[in-house]
Design a protein around this motif. Structure first.
Motif, PDB file in Angstrom:
ATOM      1  N   ALA A   1      -6.222  -3.306   1.444  1.00  0.00           N
ATOM      2  CA  ALA A   1      -7.031  -2.796   2.552  1.00  0.00           C
ATOM      3  C   ALA A   1      -6.401  -1.488   3.008  1.00  0.00           C
ATOM      4  O   ALA A   1      -5.212  -1.449   3.344  1.00  0.00           O
ATOM      5  N   PHE A   2      -7.181  -0.413   2.993  1.00  0.00           N
ATOM      6  CA  PHE A   2      -6.702   0.910   3.369  1.00  0.00           C
ATOM      7  C   PHE A   2      -7.229   1.260   4.763  1.00  0.00           C
ATOM      8  O   PHE A   2      -8.438   1.191   5.012  1.00  0.00           O
ATOM      9  N   LEU A   3      -6.306   1.664   5.656  1.00  0.00           N
ATOM     10  CA  LEU A   3      -6.686   1.991   7.022  1.00  0.00           C
ATOM     11  C   LEU A   3      -6.063   3.308   7.432  1.00  0.00           C
ATOM     12  O   LEU A   3      -5.025   3.725   6.890  1.00  0.00           O
ATOM     13  N   SER A   4      -6.691   3.979   8.390  1.00  0.00           N
ATOM     14  CA  SER A   4      -6.193   5.273   8.809  1.00  0.00           C
ATOM     15  C   SER A   4      -6.615   5.566  10.236  1.00  0.00           C
ATOM     16  O   SER A   4      -7.587   5.005  10.749  1.00  0.00           O
ATOM     17  N   ALA A   5      -5.859   6.453  10.880  1.00  0.00           N
ATOM     18  CA  ALA A   5      -6.223   6.960  12.200  1.00  0.00           C
ATOM     19  C   ALA A   5      -6.490   8.454  12.147  1.00  0.00           C
ATOM     20  O   ALA A   5      -7.242   8.976  12.962  1.00  0.00           O
ATOM     21  N   ALA A   6      -5.883   9.149  11.207  1.00  0.00           N
ATOM     22  CA  ALA A   6      -5.982  10.609  11.121  1.00  0.00           C
ATOM     23  C   ALA A   6      -6.987  11.012  10.055  1.00  0.00           C
ATOM     24  O   ALA A   6      -7.982  10.328   9.830  1.00  0.00           O
ATOM     25  N   ASP A   7      -6.728  12.110   9.362  1.00  0.00           N
ATOM     26  CA  ASP A   7      -7.712  12.671   8.442  1.00  0.00           C
ATOM     27  C   ASP A   7      -7.352  12.464   6.976  1.00  0.00           C
ATOM     28  O   ASP A   7      -7.866  13.149   6.109  1.00  0.00           O
ATOM     29  N   THR A   8      -6.479  11.515   6.686  1.00  0.00           N
ATOM     30  CA  THR A   8      -6.126  11.209   5.305  1.00  0.00           C
ATOM     31  C   THR A   8      -6.667   9.844   4.915  1.00  0.00           C
ATOM     32  O   THR A   8      -7.013   9.029   5.766  1.00  0.00           O
ATOM     33  N   HIS A   9      -6.704   9.609   3.603  1.00  0.00           N
ATOM     34  CA  HIS A   9      -7.321   8.383   3.102  1.00  0.00           C
ATOM     35  C   HIS A   9      -6.654   7.132   3.649  1.00  0.00           C
ATOM     36  O   HIS A   9      -7.320   6.140   3.968  1.00  0.00           O
ATOM     37  N   HIS A  10      -5.331   7.117   3.750  1.00  0.00           N
ATOM     38  CA  HIS A  10      -4.680   5.939   4.304  1.00  0.00           C
ATOM     39  C   HIS A  10      -3.362   6.290   4.974  1.00  0.00           C
ATOM     40  O   HIS A  10      -2.627   7.167   4.546  1.00  0.00           O
ATOM     41  N   GLU A  11      -3.094   5.603   6.054  1.00  0.00           N
ATOM     42  CA  GLU A  11      -1.810   5.644   6.751  1.00  0.00           C
ATOM     43  C   GLU A  11      -1.188   4.254   6.836  1.00  0.00           C
ATOM     44  O   GLU A  11      -0.001   4.114   7.124  1.00  0.00           O
ATOM     45  N   LEU A  12      -2.004   3.253   6.589  1.00  0.00           N
ATOM     46  CA  LEU A  12      -1.545   1.864   6.543  1.00  0.00           C
ATOM     47  C   LEU A  12      -2.277   1.174   5.408  1.00  0.00           C
ATOM     48  O   LEU A  12      -3.503   1.297   5.280  1.00  0.00           O
ATOM     49  N   VAL A  13      -1.519   0.475   4.567  1.00  0.00           N
ATOM     50  CA  VAL A  13      -2.106  -0.286   3.463  1.00  0.00           C
ATOM     51  C   VAL A  13      -1.610  -1.724   3.567  1.00  0.00           C
ATOM     52  O   VAL A  13      -0.395  -1.957   3.677  1.00  0.00           O
ATOM     53  N   TYR A  14      -2.525  -2.667   3.563  1.00  0.00           N
ATOM     54  CA  TYR A  14      -2.150  -4.074   3.434  1.00  0.00           C
ATOM     55  C   TYR A  14      -2.383  -4.482   1.993  1.00  0.00           C
ATOM     56  O   TYR A  14      -3.473  -4.269   1.435  1.00  0.00           O
ATOM     57  N   VAL A  15      -1.353  -5.061   1.382  1.00  0.00           N
ATOM     58  CA  VAL A  15      -1.388  -5.473  -0.014  1.00  0.00           C
ATOM     59  C   VAL A  15      -1.376  -6.997  -0.064  1.00  0.00           C
ATOM     60  O   VAL A  15      -0.497  -7.635   0.538  1.00  0.00           O
ATOM     61  N   LYS A  16      -2.341  -7.594  -0.730  1.00  0.00           N
ATOM     62  CA  LYS A  16      -2.385  -9.050  -0.823  1.00  0.00           C
ATOM     63  C   LYS A  16      -1.119  -9.548  -1.508  1.00  0.00           C
ATOM     64  O   LYS A  16      -0.761  -9.096  -2.596  1.00  0.00           O
ATOM     65  N   SER A  17      -0.421 -10.466  -0.862  1.00  0.00           N
ATOM     66  CA  SER A  17       0.877 -10.905  -1.352  1.00  0.00           C
ATOM     67  C   SER A  17       1.106 -12.360  -0.976  1.00  0.00           C
ATOM     68  O   SER A  17       0.518 -12.869  -0.010  1.00  0.00           O
ATOM     69  N   GLU A  18       1.938 -13.036  -1.745  1.00  0.00           N
ATOM     70  CA  GLU A  18       2.298 -14.414  -1.421  1.00  0.00           C
ATOM     71  C   GLU A  18       3.294 -14.478  -0.275  1.00  0.00           C
ATOM     72  O   GLU A  18       3.495 -15.544   0.319  1.00  0.00           O
ATOM     73  N   THR A  19       3.932 -13.347   0.028  1.00  0.00           N
ATOM     74  CA  THR A  19       4.910 -13.307   1.115  1.00  0.00           C
ATOM     75  C   THR A  19       4.629 -12.100   2.007  1.00  0.00           C
ATOM     76  O   THR A  19       4.149 -11.070   1.546  1.00  0.00           O
ATOM     77  N   GLU A  20       4.939 -12.244   3.287  1.00  0.00           N
ATOM     78  CA  GLU A  20       4.851 -11.114   4.201  1.00  0.00           C
ATOM     79  C   GLU A  20       6.059 -10.219   3.975  1.00  0.00           C
ATOM     80  O   GLU A  20       7.185 -10.699   3.839  1.00  0.00           O
ATOM     81  N   GLY A  21       5.858  -8.918   3.918  1.00  0.00           N
ATOM     82  CA  GLY A  21       6.995  -8.027   3.718  1.00  0.00           C
ATOM     83  C   GLY A  21       6.542  -6.581   3.661  1.00  0.00           C
ATOM     84  O   GLY A  21       5.343  -6.276   3.677  1.00  0.00           O
ATOM     85  N   VAL A  22       7.526  -5.683   3.587  1.00  0.00           N
ATOM     86  CA  VAL A  22       7.206  -4.261   3.439  1.00  0.00           C
ATOM     87  C   VAL A  22       7.181  -3.951   1.950  1.00  0.00           C
ATOM     88  O   VAL A  22       8.189  -4.111   1.256  1.00  0.00           O
ATOM     89  N   ASP A  23       6.023  -3.555   1.458  1.00  0.00           N
ATOM     90  CA  ASP A  23       5.858  -3.278   0.039  1.00  0.00           C
ATOM     91  C   ASP A  23       6.485  -1.935  -0.314  1.00  0.00           C
ATOM     92  O   ASP A  23       7.264  -1.836  -1.260  1.00  0.00           O
ATOM     93  N   HIS A  24       6.134  -0.883   0.416  1.00  0.00           N
ATOM     94  CA  HIS A  24       6.757   0.414   0.213  1.00  0.00           C
ATOM     95  C   HIS A  24       6.446   1.326   1.387  1.00  0.00           C
ATOM     96  O   HIS A  24       5.570   1.038   2.210  1.00  0.00           O
ATOM     97  N   ILE A  25       7.202   2.416   1.467  1.00  0.00           N
ATOM     98  CA  ILE A  25       7.043   3.414   2.515  1.00  0.00           C
ATOM     99  C   ILE A  25       6.727   4.747   1.852  1.00  0.00           C
ATOM    100  O   ILE A  25       7.439   5.177   0.937  1.00  0.00           O
TER     101      ILE A  25
END
Length: 294
Positions: free
Chosen positions: A43-67
């Motif tokens: 799921a790609f989400l944004s507040a500004a003028d770029t395609h994404h600023e937050l990405v949720y990646v479907k995962s078996e565990t909650e965690g930070v995928d990358h920065i």
């Protein structure tokens, strides 16, 4: 001209989620981001003028995928890539690991955090003038060796230290005039994790509206509004479904002098954390999501 290799902006953060629908709903209905694109696994989400600023990646565990970090041009991107090679960090992709990006690469750095350095993200400005932050601002990460992590961020990405708390408890680092894009906190007895991701609002009134939306969702703010000493920003925090914190802030300090020395706060001085005598909850540092192993 010699290119040293520096990033110029915080790009986005990608988080693993066991429930994409719940994560996306909280980000859109409470934080006020717009949903740009959804697939079965992202799921790609944004507040500004770029395609994404937050990405949720479907995962078996909650965690930070990358920065994601933004390089200003091809030469700086190449210079950072060379520093990563010389440092012996494990590159997991020589190409961008998300769509809508012109060029980039990804690697695993200290304490298991994955970094995606890139340039040329597609513009996607569909703002409707409604609620929500202006843009993504920064992350706070908890690590076992704060000094080593700061050295990595400075040497590889060109970050500069704005404030230091105690000898090694916390560091606030910038890659442009905004006071910090990454905060590093020492957490010896905890696994490395992302404590919170933060979003810039126009005014403190927006923080009040956020509190109303959090309450309407059946929850409440964890802390704030509060004015931090380190960074001077006014901030409010709530807990998202994956157990990371989300910060909405305004009035961040801007530093235009690249030679300004870091401000040093005594660890015992509560002013670095709060200028309004509203100390954080005792469990504030227990929140966070681990770096997803690769």
């Amino acid at each position: 001209m010699t290119t040293t290799g520096s990033v110029c902006a915080m790009g986005y953060v990608a988080l693993g989620s066991r429930d994409l629908a719940a994560s996306t709903r909280m980000a859109t209905d409470v934080l006020g981001l717009r949903s740009v694109e959804n697939t079965a696994t992202r799921a790609f989400l944004s507040a500004a003028d770029t395609h994404h600023e937050l990405v949720y990646v479907k995962s078996e565990t909650e965690g930070v995928d990358h920065i994601g970090l933004v390089a200003p041009d091809h030469d700086n991107l190449a210079a950072i890539r060379e520093k990563v090679r010389r440092g012996g960090w494990r590159v997991i992709s020589e190409q961008p690991i998300e769509d809508h990006i012109e060029e980039g690469f990804a690697f695993v750095g200290p304490e298991g955090f994955t970094w995606h350095v890139y340039r040329g993200m597609s513009l996607w400005d569909a703002r409707g003038g409604g609620m929500g932050p202006d843009r993504y601002g920064h992350v706070n990460i908890k690590v076992r060796d704060s000094v080593a992590m700061v050295a990595f961020l400075v040497d590889v990405f060109g970050f500069m230290v704005s404030d230091r708390i105690g000898d090694d408890f916390a560091f606030f680092l910038r890659c442009n005039p905004e006071h910090h894009g990454i905060a590093v906190v020492k957490a010896v007895d905890q696994a490395p994790s992302l404590h919170h991701h933060a979003w810039q609002a126009q005014s403190i009134a927006e923080l009040g509206k956020l509190a109303d939306r959090v309450k309407k969702s059946g929850s409440r703010l964890l802390w704030g509004p509060v004015r931090h000493g380190a960074g001077h920003n006014i901030a409010a925090y709530y807990i998202e479904p994956g157990a990371a914190l989300v910060e909405l802030y305004t009035d961040m300090e801007m530093i235009y002098d690249p030679c300004r020395e870091a401000l040093v706060w005594a660890f015992e001085d509560p002013g670095w954390l709060s200028q309004w005598e509203t100390l954080s909850p005792d469990n504030m540092l227990t929140f966070g999501i681990p770096a997803i192993e690769r």
